[in-house]
Write a protein that holds these residues in place. Structure first.
Motif, short mmCIF file in Angstrom:
data_model
loop_
_atom_site.label_atom_id
_atom_site.label_comp_id
_atom_site.label_asym_id
_atom_site.label_seq_id
_atom_site.Cartn_x
_atom_site.Cartn_y
_atom_site.Cartn_z
N MET A 1 13.21 0.55 92.68
CA MET A 1 12.68 1.20 93.30
C MET A 1 13.26 1.71 94.60
SD MET A 1 9.30 2.12 92.37
CE MET A 1 8.14 2.55 91.13
N ALA A 2 13.86 -0.44 94.70
CA ALA A 2 14.19 -0.42 96.17
C ALA A 2 15.41 0.50 96.90
CB ALA A 2 14.69 -2.09 96.21
N ALA A 3 16.82 0.53 95.40
CA ALA A 3 17.30 1.91 95.48
C ALA A 3 17.64 3.25 96.44
CB ALA A 3 18.29 1.70 93.88
N ALA A 4 16.04 3.85 95.49
CA ALA A 4 15.24 4.97 95.75
C ALA A 4 15.07 4.67 96.84
CB ALA A 4 14.86 5.52 95.35
N GLU A 5 14.48 3.87 98.12
CA GLU A 5 14.07 3.79 99.13
C GLU A 5 14.84 3.51 100.30
OE1 GLU A 5 9.83 1.66 101.30
OE2 GLU A 5 10.65 0.52 99.62
N ARG A 6 16.05 2.95 99.86
CA ARG A 6 16.72 1.82 101.25
C ARG A 6 18.06 3.67 100.30
NH1 ARG A 6 15.53 -2.72 99.15
NH2 ARG A 6 14.24 -3.60 100.31
N GLY A 7 17.77 4.48 100.07
CA GLY A 7 19.22 5.65 100.14
C GLY A 7 20.11 4.65 99.33
N HIS A 8 20.55 4.24 98.02
CA HIS A 8 21.70 3.39 97.73
C HIS A 8 21.74 4.09 96.14
CE1 HIS A 8 21.43 -0.23 100.50
NE2 HIS A 8 20.76 -0.22 99.60
N THR A 9 22.79 5.26 96.05
CA THR A 9 22.68 6.56 95.60
C THR A 9 23.28 5.74 94.62
OG1 THR A 9 24.71 7.29 96.81
CG2 THR A 9 22.98 8.02 96.84
N GLY A 10 24.74 5.16 94.94
CA GLY A 10 25.15 4.28 93.87
C GLY A 10 24.86 3.41 92.29
N CYS A 11 23.92 2.43 92.99
CA CYS A 11 23.08 1.60 92.83
C CYS A 11 21.70 2.34 91.56
CB CYS A 11 21.92 1.08 93.66
SG CYS A 11 21.63 -0.51 92.74
N PHE A 12 22.06 3.51 92.38
CA PHE A 12 20.44 4.54 91.76
C PHE A 12 20.43 4.95 90.65
CE2 PHE A 12 17.14 7.92 91.20
CZ PHE A 12 16.15 7.09 90.91
N GLN A 13 21.73 5.34 90.69
CA GLN A 13 22.21 6.54 89.80
C GLN A 13 23.04 5.05 88.36
OE1 GLN A 13 23.59 9.84 89.53
NE2 GLN A 13 23.57 8.97 87.17
N VAL A 14 23.56 4.19 88.54
CA VAL A 14 23.76 3.10 87.74
C VAL A 14 22.38 2.92 86.64
CG1 VAL A 14 23.92 1.27 87.03
CG2 VAL A 14 25.97 2.07 88.52
N LEU A 15 21.21 2.20 87.51
CA LEU A 15 20.35 1.88 87.09
C LEU A 15 19.91 2.84 86.05
CD1 LEU A 15 18.69 0.62 90.24
CD2 LEU A 15 19.30 -0.61 87.61
N VAL A 16 19.83 4.35 86.97
CA VAL A 16 19.51 5.81 85.96
C VAL A 16 20.01 5.90 84.36
CG1 VAL A 16 18.60 7.76 85.90
CG2 VAL A 16 18.09 6.96 87.76
N ASP A 17 21.77 6.08 84.65
CA ASP A 17 21.90 5.77 83.38
C ASP A 17 22.20 4.61 82.46
OD1 ASP A 17 23.75 7.75 84.77
OD2 ASP A 17 25.60 7.06 85.12
N LYS A 18 21.43 3.66 82.79
CA LYS A 18 20.72 2.03 81.98
C LYS A 18 19.69 2.48 81.42
CE LYS A 18 24.99 -0.15 82.39
NZ LYS A 18 25.54 -0.34 81.35
N GLY A 19 18.39 3.38 81.51
CA GLY A 19 17.23 3.76 81.36
C GLY A 19 16.29 3.61 82.73
N ALA A 20 16.28 2.88 83.80
CA ALA A 20 15.65 2.73 84.56
C ALA A 20 14.57 4.18 84.53
CB ALA A 20 16.05 2.97 85.81
N ASP A 21 13.03 4.04 84.32
CA ASP A 21 11.95 4.80 84.30
C ASP A 21 11.72 5.28 85.48
OD1 ASP A 21 9.68 6.32 83.84
OD2 ASP A 21 9.00 3.66 83.23
N LEU A 22 12.17 6.39 86.00
CA LEU A 22 11.68 7.34 86.93
C LEU A 22 9.93 7.64 87.16
CD1 LEU A 22 14.90 9.44 86.65
CD2 LEU A 22 13.98 7.33 88.21
#
Length: 70
Positions: A1-22
């Motif tokens: 959630m912190a990556a989304a809130e702070r706009g860290h798209t690269g980190c967010f993409q990695v988390l989603v690719d690894k199965g982060a629960d949206l």
């Protein structure tokens, strides 16, 4: 959630690719889409919309519902 809130798209993409629960929510009820839109992080919102479209997910957010109609 912190990556989304702070706009860290690269980190967010990695988390989603690894199965982060949206669908996950914080204790206050905020989810990743809310945090990204609240902080005007267009890159994160775009990634969420792409993920939702690709995976045909339905999440309870009017913003994504409107985008999915296009």
């Amino acid at each position: 959630m912190a990556a989304a809130e702070r706009g860290h798209t690269g980190c967010f993409q990695v988390l989603v690719d690894k199965g982060a629960d949206l669908m996950a929510k914080r204790e206050d009820g905020a989810d990743v889409l809310y945090l990204a839109t609240k902080e005007a992080k267009k890159g994160i919102v775009d990634l969420i919309v792409q993920f939702v479209r690709y995976n045909r997910l339905k999440i309870g957010c009017a913003v994504v519902d409107v985008v999915n109609r296009k």
